[in-house]
Motif scaffolding. Structure first.
Motif, PDB file in Angstrom:
ATOM      1  N   SER A   1       2.853  22.160  -0.092  1.00 24.53           N
ATOM      2  CA  SER A   1       4.380  21.700  -0.487  1.00 24.53           C
ATOM      3  C   SER A   1       3.868  20.929   0.229  1.00 24.53           C
ATOM      4  N   GLY A   2       4.468  19.423   0.357  1.00 27.79           N
ATOM      5  CA  GLY A   2       4.564  17.764   0.778  1.00 27.79           C
ATOM      6  C   GLY A   2       3.190  17.089   1.048  1.00 27.79           C
ATOM      7  N   VAL A   3       2.327  17.426  -0.544  1.00 27.29           N
ATOM      8  CA  VAL A   3       1.313  16.353  -0.162  1.00 27.29           C
ATOM      9  C   VAL A   3       1.853  15.220  -1.376  1.00 27.29           C
ATOM     10  N   GLY A   4       2.381  15.641  -1.474  1.00 28.28           N
ATOM     11  CA  GLY A   4       3.185  13.612  -2.057  1.00 28.28           C
ATOM     12  C   GLY A   4       3.965  12.866  -0.959  1.00 28.28           C
ATOM     13  N   ASP A   5       4.604  13.485   0.407  1.00 29.49           N
ATOM     14  CA  ASP A   5       4.338  13.159   1.332  1.00 29.49           C
ATOM     15  C   ASP A   5       4.060  12.061   2.011  1.00 29.49           C
ATOM     16  N   ILE A   6       2.470  13.603   2.216  1.00 34.87           N
ATOM     17  CA  ILE A   6       1.636  12.631   2.436  1.00 34.87           C
ATOM     18  C   ILE A   6       0.391  12.086   1.791  1.00 34.87           C
ATOM     19  N   LYS A   7       0.773  11.672   0.819  1.00 36.60           N
ATOM     20  CA  LYS A   7       0.153  10.842  -0.094  1.00 36.60           C
ATOM     21  C   LYS A   7       0.738   9.049   0.099  1.00 36.60           C
ATOM     22  N   LEU A   8       2.412   9.534   0.625  1.00 33.29           N
ATOM     23  CA  LEU A   8       3.188   8.280   0.504  1.00 33.29           C
ATOM     24  C   LEU A   8       2.988   7.428   2.054  1.00 33.29           C
ATOM     25  N   VAL A   9       2.670   8.416   3.155  1.00 29.84           N
ATOM     26  CA  VAL A   9       2.626   8.009   4.594  1.00 29.84           C
ATOM     27  C   VAL A   9       1.007   7.721   4.489  1.00 29.84           C
ATOM     28  N   ILE A  10       0.490   7.788   4.048  1.00 29.54           N
ATOM     29  CA  ILE A  10      -0.698   7.428   4.201  1.00 29.54           C
ATOM     30  C   ILE A  10      -0.899   5.856   3.526  1.00 29.54           C
ATOM     31  N   GLY A  11      -0.720   5.772   2.155  1.00 30.18           N
ATOM     32  CA  GLY A  11      -0.427   4.422   1.670  1.00 30.18           C
ATOM     33  C   GLY A  11       0.276   3.678   2.247  1.00 30.18           C
ATOM     34  N   ALA A  12       1.677   3.895   3.393  1.00 28.48           N
ATOM     35  CA  ALA A  12       2.774   2.654   4.083  1.00 28.48           C
ATOM     36  C   ALA A  12       1.417   2.973   5.021  1.00 28.48           C
ATOM     37  N   MET A  13       0.736   3.530   5.474  1.00 30.54           N
ATOM     38  CA  MET A  13       0.305   3.336   6.729  1.00 30.54           C
ATOM     39  C   MET A  13      -1.293   2.549   6.517  1.00 30.54           C
ATOM     40  N   LEU A  14      -1.529   2.696   5.533  1.00 29.34           N
ATOM     41  CA  LEU A  14      -2.771   1.997   4.727  1.00 29.34           C
ATOM     42  C   LEU A  14      -2.262   0.235   5.103  1.00 29.34           C
ATOM     43  N   THR A  15      -1.261   0.047   4.380  1.00 27.73           N
ATOM     44  CA  THR A  15      -0.702  -1.293   4.034  1.00 27.73           C
ATOM     45  C   THR A  15       0.337  -2.076   4.965  1.00 27.73           C
ATOM     46  N   VAL A  16       0.346  -1.551   6.365  1.00 22.01           N
ATOM     47  CA  VAL A  16       0.813  -1.446   7.328  1.00 22.01           C
ATOM     48  C   VAL A  16       0.193  -2.140   8.319  1.00 22.01           C
ATOM     49  N   ILE A  17      -1.706  -1.174   8.302  1.00 19.95           N
ATOM     50  CA  ILE A  17      -2.757  -1.899   8.701  1.00 19.95           C
ATOM     51  C   ILE A  17      -3.608  -2.867   8.285  1.00 19.95           C
ATOM     52  N   LEU A  18      -3.497  -2.791   6.537  1.00 18.83           N
ATOM     53  CA  LEU A  18      -3.700  -4.139   6.057  1.00 18.83           C
ATOM     54  C   LEU A  18      -2.700  -5.764   6.944  1.00 18.83           C
ATOM     55  N   ILE A  19      -1.938  -5.038   6.567  1.00 27.41           N
ATOM     56  CA  ILE A  19      -0.634  -6.483   7.326  1.00 27.41           C
ATOM     57  C   ILE A  19      -1.504  -7.093   8.951  1.00 27.41           C
ATOM     58  N   VAL A  20      -1.072  -5.866   9.384  1.00 29.50           N
ATOM     59  CA  VAL A  20      -1.596  -6.081  11.207  1.00 29.50           C
ATOM     60  C   VAL A  20      -2.953  -6.699  11.165  1.00 29.50           C
ATOM     61  N   ALA A  21      -3.940  -6.601  10.147  1.00 32.12           N
ATOM     62  CA  ALA A  21      -5.042  -7.015  10.103  1.00 32.12           C
ATOM     63  C   ALA A  21      -5.406  -8.439   9.752  1.00 32.12           C
ATOM     64  N   VAL A  22      -4.951  -8.484   8.702  1.00 27.53           N
ATOM     65  CA  VAL A  22      -4.071 -10.082   7.950  1.00 27.53           C
ATOM     66  C   VAL A  22      -3.961 -10.785   9.080  1.00 27.53           C
ATOM     67  N   LEU A  23      -2.517 -10.321   9.678  1.00 24.52           N
ATOM     68  CA  LEU A  23      -1.476 -11.313  11.139  1.00 24.52           C
ATOM     69  C   LEU A  23      -2.393 -11.763  11.799  1.00 24.52           C
ATOM     70  N   MET A  24      -3.604 -10.796  12.573  1.00 21.31           N
ATOM     71  CA  MET A  24      -4.195 -11.093  13.332  1.00 21.31           C
ATOM     72  C   MET A  24      -5.277 -11.695  13.264  1.00 21.31           C
ATOM     73  N   PHE A  25      -5.545 -11.572  11.883  1.00 24.06           N
ATOM     74  CA  PHE A  25      -7.111 -13.055  11.781  1.00 24.06           C
ATOM     75  C   PHE A  25      -6.922 -13.828  11.992  1.00 24.06           C
ATOM     76  N   ILE A  26      -5.054 -14.325  10.953  1.00 19.37           N
ATOM     77  CA  ILE A  26      -4.582 -15.696  11.196  1.00 19.37           C
ATOM     78  C   ILE A  26      -4.549 -15.732  12.558  1.00 19.37           C
ATOM     79  N   ILE A  27      -3.732 -15.409  13.608  1.00 23.67           N
ATOM     80  CA  ILE A  27      -3.779 -16.108  14.949  1.00 23.67           C
ATOM     81  C   ILE A  27      -4.347 -15.790  15.530  1.00 23.67           C
ATOM     82  N   CYS A  28      -6.255 -15.216  15.963  1.00 25.23           N
ATOM     83  CA  CYS A  28      -7.301 -15.547  16.542  1.00 25.23           C
ATOM     84  C   CYS A  28      -7.939 -16.469  15.561  1.00 25.23           C
ATOM     85  N   ALA A  29      -7.907 -16.919  14.364  1.00 23.21           N
ATOM     86  CA  ALA A  29      -8.293 -17.977  14.186  1.00 23.21           C
ATOM     87  C   ALA A  29      -7.936 -18.689  14.747  1.00 23.21           C
ATOM     88  N   ILE A  30      -6.769 -19.083  14.460  1.00 23.38           N
ATOM     89  CA  ILE A  30      -6.085 -20.114  15.387  1.00 23.38           C
ATOM     90  C   ILE A  30      -6.247 -20.454  16.916  1.00 23.38           C
TER      91      ILE A  30
END
Length: 88
Positions: A11-40
């Motif tokens: 039970s709760g595997v669907g919630d785990i999939k949602l959390v992992i998907g949200a974490m992946l989205t946050v990681i990729l957004i932070v990585a892109v923002l970090m890339f832009i700021i550090c490149a500047i």
């Protein structure tokens, strides 16, 4: 014989999939923002002749690229393992 993980057995595997998907989205957004700021920072420091700050900006760019690559590779690796398990 087909071996495939039964994601509905816990039970709760669907919630785990949602959390992992949200974490992946946050990681990729932070990585892109970090890339832009550090490149500047890297470009500005290199043009003004500040080697210490330029080195830190370059390191930040490499860390951002590495984090995005690891996040994407993690998803690909898990999918490969699930497909491999289905072939056993």
């Amino acid at each position: 014989m087909s071996v495939f993980p039964d994601f509905d057995s816990l039970s709760g595997v669907g919630d785990i999939k949602l959390v992992i998907g949200a974490m992946l989205t946050v990681i990729l957004i932070v990585a892109v923002l970090m890339f832009i700021i550090c490149a500047i920072i890297w470009a500005t420091a290199a043009s003004t002749g500040n080697p210490g700050l330029s080195s830190k900006g370059r390191t930040g760019v490499l860390v951002a690229v590495g984090a995005a690559a690891l996040a994407g590779a993690g998803v690909a690796w898990v999918n490969w393992l699930v497909n491999l398990g289905g072939q056993l």
